[in-house]
Design a protein around this motif. Structure first.
Motif, PDB file in Angstrom:
ATOM      1  N   THR A  50       0.846  -1.194   0.000  1.00 51.45           N
ATOM      2  CA  THR A  50       0.000   0.000   0.000  1.00 51.45           C
ATOM      3  C   THR A  50       0.876   1.237   0.000  1.00 51.45           C
ATOM      4  O   THR A  50       2.053   1.192   0.368  1.00 51.45           O
ATOM      5  CB  THR A  50      -0.917   0.065   1.239  1.00 51.45           C
ATOM      6  OG1 THR A  50      -0.122  -0.073   2.429  1.00 51.45           O
ATOM      7  CG2 THR A  50      -1.985  -1.008   1.198  1.00 51.45           C
ATOM      8  N   GLU A  51       0.264   2.350  -0.409  1.00 54.38           N
ATOM      9  CA  GLU A  51       0.918   3.651  -0.328  1.00 54.38           C
ATOM     10  C   GLU A  51      -0.068   4.624   0.300  1.00 54.38           C
ATOM     11  O   GLU A  51      -1.282   4.510   0.086  1.00 54.38           O
ATOM     12  CB  GLU A  51       1.356   4.133  -1.708  1.00 54.38           C
ATOM     13  CG  GLU A  51       2.326   5.299  -1.660  1.00 54.38           C
ATOM     14  CD  GLU A  51       3.137   5.445  -2.941  1.00 54.38           C
ATOM     15  OE1 GLU A  51       4.056   6.282  -2.937  1.00 54.38           O
ATOM     16  OE2 GLU A  51       2.860   4.744  -3.922  1.00 54.38           O
ATOM     17  N   ASP A  52       0.456   5.575   1.067  1.00 54.96           N
ATOM     18  CA  ASP A  52      -0.387   6.487   1.831  1.00 54.96           C
ATOM     19  C   ASP A  52       0.018   7.925   1.550  1.00 54.96           C
ATOM     20  O   ASP A  52       1.192   8.274   1.651  1.00 54.96           O
ATOM     21  CB  ASP A  52      -0.219   6.184   3.327  1.00 54.96           C
ATOM     22  CG  ASP A  52      -1.401   6.641   4.168  1.00 54.96           C
ATOM     23  OD1 ASP A  52      -2.541   6.273   3.834  1.00 54.96           O
ATOM     24  OD2 ASP A  52      -1.179   7.338   5.171  1.00 54.96           O
ATOM     25  N   ASP A  56       1.592  12.246  -5.779  1.00 58.05           N
ATOM     26  CA  ASP A  56       0.734  12.440  -6.948  1.00 58.05           C
ATOM     27  C   ASP A  56      -0.740  12.586  -6.585  1.00 58.05           C
ATOM     28  O   ASP A  56      -1.511  13.190  -7.317  1.00 58.05           O
ATOM     29  CB  ASP A  56       0.928  11.309  -7.969  1.00 58.05           C
ATOM     30  CG  ASP A  56       0.727   9.925  -7.379  1.00 58.05           C
ATOM     31  OD1 ASP A  56      -0.351   9.649  -6.837  1.00 58.05           O
ATOM     32  OD2 ASP A  56       1.662   9.107  -7.459  1.00 58.05           O
ATOM     33  N   HIS A  57      -1.154  12.005  -5.444  1.00 60.41           N
ATOM     34  CA  HIS A  57      -2.545  12.114  -4.979  1.00 60.41           C
ATOM     35  C   HIS A  57      -2.531  12.050  -3.451  1.00 60.41           C
ATOM     36  O   HIS A  57      -2.601  10.962  -2.871  1.00 60.41           O
ATOM     37  CB  HIS A  57      -3.424  10.980  -5.524  1.00 60.41           C
ATOM     38  CG  HIS A  57      -3.701  11.059  -6.987  1.00 60.41           C
ATOM     39  ND1 HIS A  57      -2.793  10.649  -7.942  1.00 60.41           N
ATOM     40  CD2 HIS A  57      -4.792  11.501  -7.661  1.00 60.41           C
ATOM     41  CE1 HIS A  57      -3.315  10.825  -9.147  1.00 60.41           C
ATOM     42  NE2 HIS A  57      -4.525  11.344  -9.010  1.00 60.41           N
ATOM     43  N   LEU A  58      -2.461  13.188  -2.806  1.00 61.50           N
ATOM     44  CA  LEU A  58      -2.358  13.206  -1.349  1.00 61.50           C
ATOM     45  C   LEU A  58      -3.581  12.615  -0.660  1.00 61.50           C
ATOM     46  O   LEU A  58      -3.519  12.231   0.509  1.00 61.50           O
ATOM     47  CB  LEU A  58      -2.139  14.641  -0.857  1.00 61.50           C
ATOM     48  CG  LEU A  58      -0.774  15.263  -1.167  1.00 61.50           C
ATOM     49  CD1 LEU A  58      -0.754  16.725  -0.748  1.00 61.50           C
ATOM     50  CD2 LEU A  58       0.340  14.492  -0.471  1.00 61.50           C
ATOM     51  N   HIS A  59      -4.697  12.531  -1.377  1.00 58.69           N
ATOM     52  CA  HIS A  59      -5.920  11.996  -0.778  1.00 58.69           C
ATOM     53  C   HIS A  59      -6.061  10.493  -0.977  1.00 58.69           C
ATOM     54  O   HIS A  59      -7.076   9.921  -0.571  1.00 58.69           O
ATOM     55  CB  HIS A  59      -7.146  12.719  -1.344  1.00 58.69           C
ATOM     56  CG  HIS A  59      -7.158  12.805  -2.837  1.00 58.69           C
ATOM     57  ND1 HIS A  59      -6.444  13.753  -3.521  1.00 58.69           N
ATOM     58  CD2 HIS A  59      -7.788  12.057  -3.776  1.00 58.69           C
ATOM     59  CE1 HIS A  59      -6.636  13.591  -4.822  1.00 58.69           C
ATOM     60  NE2 HIS A  59      -7.439  12.569  -5.001  1.00 58.69           N
ATOM     61  N   THR A 232      -2.761   1.868 -13.845  1.00 56.11           N
ATOM     62  CA  THR A 232      -1.403   1.331 -13.732  1.00 56.11           C
ATOM     63  C   THR A 232      -0.366   2.297 -14.282  1.00 56.11           C
ATOM     64  O   THR A 232       0.733   2.403 -13.743  1.00 56.11           O
ATOM     65  CB  THR A 232      -1.265  -0.016 -14.477  1.00 56.11           C
ATOM     66  OG1 THR A 232      -1.648   0.151 -15.850  1.00 56.11           O
ATOM     67  CG2 THR A 232      -2.132  -1.083 -13.827  1.00 56.11           C
ATOM     68  N   SER A 233      -0.683   3.017 -15.349  1.00 57.70           N
ATOM     69  CA  SER A 233       0.310   3.887 -15.985  1.00 57.70           C
ATOM     70  C   SER A 233       0.520   5.187 -15.213  1.00 57.70           C
ATOM     71  O   SER A 233       1.660   5.578 -14.933  1.00 57.70           O
ATOM     72  CB  SER A 233      -0.103   4.193 -17.425  1.00 57.70           C
ATOM     73  OG  SER A 233      -1.422   4.723 -17.467  1.00 57.70           O
ATOM     74  N   ALA A 234      -0.550   5.877 -14.846  1.00 55.72           N
ATOM     75  CA  ALA A 234      -0.416   7.138 -14.111  1.00 55.72           C
ATOM     76  C   ALA A 234      -0.030   6.897 -12.658  1.00 55.72           C
ATOM     77  O   ALA A 234       0.792   7.614 -12.086  1.00 55.72           O
ATOM     78  CB  ALA A 234      -1.719   7.928 -14.185  1.00 55.72           C
ATOM     79  N   TYR A 235      -0.631   5.894 -12.064  1.00 63.07           N
ATOM     80  CA  TYR A 235      -0.342   5.479 -10.696  1.00 63.07           C
ATOM     81  C   TYR A 235      -0.975   4.103 -10.515  1.00 63.07           C
ATOM     82  O   TYR A 235      -1.864   3.716 -11.277  1.00 63.07           O
ATOM     83  CB  TYR A 235      -0.905   6.479  -9.667  1.00 63.07           C
ATOM     84  CG  TYR A 235      -2.413   6.612  -9.701  1.00 63.07           C
ATOM     85  CD1 TYR A 235      -3.236   5.722  -9.014  1.00 63.07           C
ATOM     86  CD2 TYR A 235      -3.024   7.625 -10.427  1.00 63.07           C
ATOM     87  CE1 TYR A 235      -4.617   5.839  -9.051  1.00 63.07           C
ATOM     88  CE2 TYR A 235      -4.397   7.749 -10.471  1.00 63.07           C
ATOM     89  CZ  TYR A 235      -5.191   6.851  -9.781  1.00 63.07           C
ATOM     90  OH  TYR A 235      -6.556   6.961  -9.829  1.00 63.07           O
TER      91      TYR A 235
END
Length: 284
Positions: A50-52, A56-59, A232-235
């Motif tokens: 997981t990522e928190d 690129d997307h703080l939310h 998958t490509s953008a994030y």
């Protein structure tokens, strides 16, 4: 009186364990107390999946339930997509307020949450999470939620897609995976690659990164009718979309019920093995 989300709770944060090994942490993110999430989540071998609050997307918060439009209120975070204007900063964010964690054990718990905006509870959620070891290289996260309209009038759930942004039907269960040097691969029983699986229904979907794989399984017939939201490509992220193409009405007193089982695997199983993981998850 209910405490605000960021306040310390006697029964949060929490952990999930398999045979005494912690595989997930649960609670509100520091500085992002709008909703609780699972992070970090790891394989049995200790690899984080997981990522928190990524740059690129703080939310994006680990594994959570997030909906960008609940009767016009934003329970996803970030900007709100407004028809004719695009992404717009609005003072319309709601919070998922922790109410209680009535049942708990080392490998799971239940939680009651109030989805509140402008001082009003729009939805009451009953959430159930559990972790089960299934082999030396895999374990299952069973995540179910029941969203009940506690108000006196019908409300509806929407997404940027229902508000005019094609292909952006996200909202519901969402898993933000870690961004690595190379994008992860994604496949289902019938397709491979983001363009072949995004926005489509499938009994299961697999996302594979550097030495890890997540096999997402719709564990009920109703859940399996929701299309997958895939990036998958953008994030790297996968979600099960509650309102992919049209708004989802929730009459007063009615509930939206969904259940996703995610098999967390060390390694990169092939399609046949991923399908077996999915079959076994639903059969348990």
């Amino acid at each position: 009186m209910n405490q605000r989300p960021g306040a310390p709770f006697p029964d949060l944060p929490a952990t999930l364990a398999c045979d005494g090994r912690t595989v997930a942490h649960y609670g509100y993110a520091p500085g992002a107390d709008g909703r609780p999430r699972l992070h970090p989540v790891t394989t049995l071998g200790g690899t984080a999946v997981t990522e928190d609050r990524p740059a690129d997307h703080l939310h994006h918060l680990g594994v959570s339930v997030a909906v960008p439009d609940v009767a016009g209120y934003n329970f996803w975070g970030g900007h709100t997509f407004v028809r004719g204007k695009g992404p717009t900063a609005l003072d319309n964010h709601g919070v998922q307020r922790h109410l209680a964690r009535p049942q708990r054990s080392p490998n799971g718990f239940t939680q009651e949450l109030g989805w509140e905006a402008a001082g009003v509870e729009l939805l009451r959620e009953h959430r159930t999470l559990s972790a089960t070891r299934t082999s030396d290289a895999s374990w299952e996260l069973d995540f179910s939620f029941v969203l009940t309209n506690t108000g006196g009038e019908e409300l509806s759930l929407g997404s940027p897609a229902t508000n005019g942004r094609p292909g952006a039907g996200y909202g519901g269960f969402f898993w933000r995976a870690p961004k690595e040097a190379a994008p992860p691969t994604v496949f289902s029983a019938t397709g491979e690659g983001e363009s072949e699986v995004h926005g489509r229904t499938a009994d299961w979907l697999a996302l594979s990164g550097a030495g890890w794989t997540l096999v997402f399984v719709g564990a009920t017939a109703r859940t399996r009718r929701d299309p997958w939201f895939v990036r998958t490509s953008a994030y790297p992220g996968v979600g099960s979309s509650l309102a992919a193409h049209e708004r989802l009405p929730v009459p007063a007193g009615s509930s939206v019920v969904r259940r996703i089982i995610t098999v967390v695997v060390d390694g990169r199983p092939d399609r046949e093995t991923a399908a077996r993981y999915a079959r076994e998850a639903v059969a348990r």
